[in-house]
Design a protein around this motif. Sequence first.
Motif, PDB file in Angstrom:
ATOM      1  N   LYS A 166       0.930  -1.510  -0.380  1.00  0.00           N
ATOM      2  CA  LYS A 166       0.047  -0.231  -0.090  1.00  0.00           C
ATOM      3  C   LYS A 166       0.949   0.751   0.239  1.00  0.00           C
ATOM      4  O   LYS A 166       0.482   2.385  -0.441  1.00  0.00           O
ATOM      5  N   LEU A 167       1.891   1.452   0.883  1.00  0.00           N
ATOM      6  CA  LEU A 167       2.935   2.654   0.743  1.00  0.00           C
ATOM      7  C   LEU A 167       3.352   2.818  -0.438  1.00  0.00           C
ATOM      8  O   LEU A 167       3.401   3.692  -0.656  1.00  0.00           O
ATOM      9  N   LEU A 168       3.815   1.668  -1.340  1.00  0.00           N
ATOM     10  CA  LEU A 168       4.702   1.575  -2.646  1.00  0.00           C
ATOM     11  C   LEU A 168       3.232   2.705  -3.237  1.00  0.00           C
ATOM     12  O   LEU A 168       3.016   3.588  -4.752  1.00  0.00           O
ATOM     13  N   GLU A 169       2.084   1.375  -3.584  1.00  0.00           N
ATOM     14  CA  GLU A 169       0.967   1.949  -4.014  1.00  0.00           C
ATOM     15  C   GLU A 169       0.913   3.589  -4.082  1.00  0.00           C
ATOM     16  O   GLU A 169       0.532   4.140  -4.723  1.00  0.00           O
ATOM     17  N   GLN A 170       1.274   3.964  -3.026  1.00  0.00           N
ATOM     18  CA  GLN A 170       0.261   5.305  -2.271  1.00  0.00           C
ATOM     19  C   GLN A 170       1.078   6.086  -2.880  1.00  0.00           C
ATOM     20  O   GLN A 170       0.891   7.508  -3.674  1.00  0.00           O
ATOM     21  N   VAL A 171       2.553   5.704  -3.018  1.00  0.00           N
ATOM     22  CA  VAL A 171       3.676   6.390  -3.374  1.00  0.00           C
ATOM     23  C   VAL A 171       3.321   6.911  -5.284  1.00  0.00           C
ATOM     24  O   VAL A 171       3.552   7.778  -5.728  1.00  0.00           O
ATOM     25  N   CYS A 172       3.611   5.632  -5.485  1.00  0.00           N
ATOM     26  CA  CYS A 172       3.335   5.401  -7.053  1.00  0.00           C
ATOM     27  C   CYS A 172       2.077   6.614  -7.361  1.00  0.00           C
ATOM     28  O   CYS A 172       2.252   7.159  -8.158  1.00  0.00           O
ATOM     29  N   ALA A 173       1.157   6.534  -6.942  1.00  0.00           N
ATOM     30  CA  ALA A 173       0.130   7.560  -6.992  1.00  0.00           C
ATOM     31  C   ALA A 173       0.115   9.049  -7.802  1.00  0.00           C
ATOM     32  O   ALA A 173      -0.012   9.925  -8.101  1.00  0.00           O
ATOM     33  N   ALA A 174       1.176   9.372  -6.113  1.00  0.00           N
ATOM     34  CA  ALA A 174       1.540  10.166  -6.314  1.00  0.00           C
ATOM     35  C   ALA A 174       2.423  11.156  -7.364  1.00  0.00           C
ATOM     36  O   ALA A 174       2.087  12.056  -7.229  1.00  0.00           O
ATOM     37  N   LEU A 175       2.514   9.880  -7.958  1.00  0.00           N
ATOM     38  CA  LEU A 175       4.084  10.297  -8.613  1.00  0.00           C
ATOM     39  C   LEU A 175       3.678  10.292 -10.121  1.00  0.00           C
ATOM     40  O   LEU A 175       4.379   9.916 -11.097  1.00  0.00           O
ATOM     41  N   GLY A 176       1.841   9.969 -10.310  1.00  0.00           N
ATOM     42  CA  GLY A 176       1.130   9.950 -11.114  1.00  0.00           C
ATOM     43  C   GLY A 176       1.713   8.260 -11.818  1.00  0.00           C
ATOM     44  O   GLY A 176       1.223   8.426 -13.191  1.00  0.00           O
ATOM     45  N   MET A 177       2.096   7.493 -11.634  1.00  0.00           N
ATOM     46  CA  MET A 177       1.986   6.063 -12.000  1.00  0.00           C
ATOM     47  C   MET A 177       0.781   5.487 -12.416  1.00  0.00           C
ATOM     48  O   MET A 177      -0.327   5.268 -10.831  1.00  0.00           O
ATOM     49  N   ASP A 178       0.170   4.963 -13.596  1.00  0.00           N
ATOM     50  CA  ASP A 178      -0.352   3.661 -13.804  1.00  0.00           C
ATOM     51  C   ASP A 178      -0.826   2.626 -13.449  1.00  0.00           C
ATOM     52  O   ASP A 178       0.586   2.348 -12.855  1.00  0.00           O
TER      53      ASP A 178
END
Lengths: 428, 428
Positions: A166-178
Motif C-alpha cells: 500500500k505504501l508503494l501504491e500510495q507513493v506511485c499514485a502520488a508520482l502519477g504512475m498508472d
Amino acid sequence: MQTPAGPKGTRDFYPQDMALQRHVFDSWQKTCRRFGFEEFEGPMFEHLELYTQKSGEEVERQLYTFTDKSDRHLALRPELTPTLARMVAQKGSALKRPVRWFAIPRLFRYEKMQRGRLREFFQLNMDILGIADVLADAELLAAVTATMLDLGLTAQDFMIHVSSRKLLEQVCAALGMDAPLRGKLYGVLDKLNKLPPEIFAEELAKCLPDTTQRGAIESLLRARTLADVAALYPGLPALDDLQTLLDYCAEFGIADSVAFDIGIVRGLAYYTGIVFEVFDTMRTLRAIAGGGRYDDLVKRYGGPDTPAVGFAAGDVVLAELLKAKNILVPAVPRCQVFIVAFDDAYPGLAIRTAAAIRRAQIACEFSLKKTGVGKQMEQAHAAQARFVLFVGGDEGRQGAVKIKDMADGTETTVNVADYIDILKRALQ
Amino acid sequence: MQTPAGPKGTRDFYPQDMALQRHVFDSWQKTCRRFGFEEFEGPMFEHLELYTQKSGEEVERQLYTFTDKSDRHLALRPELTPTLARMVAQKGSALKRPVRWFAIPRLFRYEKMQRGRLREFFQLNMDILGIADVLADAELLAAVTATMLDLGLTAQDFMIHVSSRKLLEQVCAALGMDAPLRGKLYGVLDKLNKLPPEIFAEELAKCLPDTTQRGAIESLLRARTLADVAALYPGLPALDDLQTLLDYCAEFGIADSVAFDIGIVRGLAYYTGIVFEVFDTMRTLRAIAGGGRYDDLVKRYGGPDTPAVGFAAGDVVLAELLKAKNILVPAVPRCQVFIVAFDDAYPGLAIRTAAAIRRAQIACEFSLKKTGVGKQMEQAHAAQARFVLFVGGDEGRQGAVKIKDMADGTETTVNVADYIDILKRALQ
C-alpha cells in the motif's frame, strides 16, 4: 539395467534425512498449535485457472502442468494460498471468522536449480482470515519468530524485513504512475536485494524512463526508517499501518526481530498491504520465509469479502540455516529393546517375546534370520536399542531372561514373569 | 466469478477432516515405530519408465503423466514400492540389511471413482528388505494387525486373507501353462472376489479355452484350506511356505486374524511369493490393505539381489471402516487458554499476556479485533478453550486476573504474578 535416479530437483528422503524433516515438521506443528492454529490441507494439484488468473507471472512460468484423460487442464500446486482462498470462498460465510489455519504442503515449481531452491519442496503456511487490523499481521510475525526460536535458532540469527504494498501504491499514485506501470515497477523493485546494483539501476531505468519518477523512486529506496519515508511523503496512511505494526511487535516482545525495509515487495500479484520476508542476519541465504496481506483473493474466487494475511516458510533454506548454525537434530533410536535369541528359542520364543513387549507399547525388534548371538548383537547395535533381552539358553531353562543395558553395559538376570514391568519402568 | 471446485477425485481437508487424518497418521507412525520401522519418503513424481517397465498393466493405465519443460516424461506416483526399490537399489549394499522402512505417501491414480476409491489418496507402506524367510512376511502381518487394533478396531472387524503367487505358479506349471498365459490368468483370478460368479466364469473360460486346464483351476479355486490344495497337488514347496507362515502367525498371537484364501492374487506384476489382502469381516468394503513378496524388484532396478516383502493400507477405505464401526476421533481443542480483555487492556496487555502464556508452552489465543466481552467469550467457545483468562478491568487495577474454568464454570481471581504457574499446573 542401471539404477535410475529420481527426477531432477526432487529429493529422496532416506531415514536420516527424514528424521530431520520429521523434527522440523513436528516443531512447526507444535508452534502452530501453541498459537491456536488448526491444520488443513488441499489437493496436490488444482485446475490450471486457479493459478493463471490470480498469482501473477512469476508463478505461472514455473508451473508443472498436465492434462488428465478427460482433458482437464491441471497444475501441480506451486503454493497453497490459492487453494486456501478457494476453500474459504467455497464455505462462504458458514466458516467462523477468524479462520486461523496452518498447513505443511508439498509444493512444485519448475525453476532453475539454485542453492536453497529445489523443484519439489515443503513449506509451513500460516494464515489468518477475517481480520483487517494489522494486529493479525503482528500475530503472524510473532508466530514466524516463534517457529524459528522453537527450532533452536536465536534472535541473533534472523531478521524480519517488513514493508507495505500500500505504501508503494500510495507513493506511485502520488508520482502519477498508472496500475500497469506500478505492476511492472513492483517486479523490478522485488529484485533490489537480488541483483548487483548496476544491473538493478539499468532495469529501473528501463522500467521508468521518466527521470522525475525514477529519481523519486531512487530517493524512496534510500529510506532506512519510516521517518525517512514520512519526510519524503508526509501523511501517507500506509505509514500509520506500518507504525502500528511495529508498535504491536514491541508488545509481542519481538521488536528486535523486525525492521522496516523498503526493498521488500514480494513477487506475487495478490498482495495488498503489509509484506515481509525473513532473512538470516548475514544475508548469505535466500529468504527463509515471506508473506503479507492479500485482502482481495477470497473475493476474487467468488467468496465473501475476507481480509487475509499469511506467510510461508520453506524447508530447504531453513535446513541450510540450521546446518550453518550447527543445530543438530536429536537422534531417534530405531527401537528400545532388541531380542537376542539362543538357538533353542528361535524363532518361537523370540516371536512370542516380541509380541508381548510390543503389546506393552515398547518398540522392539528381533532378528528375522536365524543367526549367531554375535550377529544378533550387531543388529541390536545397528537398531540403537537401549536394552538387549536374551531369551532361551541357560537362563531360559531356569525360567529367566537376561537384560543388558546398552547405555552402561550392566547385565541383570530376571524372572521371565517380570521383564516387561522392568523394561517399562526403565524406559519411562 | 463463481467459486471453482477442486479437481475431481481429490479432497479438501478442512480442519475437522484433517483432525481424522492426523489421528490416523499419528497412530500409524506409532505402530510402525513400535515394530522398529524407520520412516522414509521419495519424490511425488518419478520418471515414467520407473512404472511402465515394472508394475504391470493395472498401474500403467492409471497414471497421471506429464512432460516437463525439458521434455522428461514423468508420472505422479501411483504407489511407493517402485520408488522404494529404486532408493534401495541406488545405495547398493551400503544399506544395512534388513531394511525396515515405513512411509505415509500421497498417491495418484486416474481411475473410475467408486466407493472407497479416489484419484488422490494416502497409504501406509511398511516394507522389510533383505530377508528371504517368511518370518518377515509374518512380522508384516503382525504389524498390519497392530495398525488396525491401535486404531480401536477389534479382531472381529477384519481378516487377513493370504495366498501365494508361487503356489499358483507351481500349479500352473504342473498344468503346462506358459508364462504369458499364467500372467493373463492371474489377471482374471484377481477378479474372483470382485465380479459376479457368472461373469467371472465367462472370463475364466475366455482365458483358458483348454477344458482340462480350466477344470483344474476351478477345482483349485474350491480349495478352502492348505490341506485341500495339498490333496490336489501334494508336495508343492509353496504349500510349506504358507504353512510356516501360518505357524509363525500363531506364535505372534494373530492366528485368528489370518486365513488362507486361494482367491488372493494381487494385480501388480512384481509379486513373487506370499500375497495378502485385508478385508472387513462383512466384506462390504474394498480391501483395506494388501501386499506381498517382491523378491526381484530391487535387482530389476539394477540393485543387488534383495528379497523383499511389504504392504500398503489406504486411508479412504480405512476411514469408511472406522466410521462404520463408530470409532470416533478424539477432539483436539484449538487452544487451551483464551484471553478476554477489558477495554483498558486491549490490545497491549492482551498481546503481552498471550506472548507470556505461549512462552510457557501453553496454546493460547485472543481476539484480533476490538470487541465486547460477550463477543470475546463467543470466540473462546469456538476455540474450545479450557480456560478463559480475563485481563484488565477491576481485577486488573488491583494487580489480579480472573481465570474461568470452562469445564465446570468456576472462577478464581489470582495475583497477576501467579497465573502462568496456575495454568501450567491445571493443564498438566
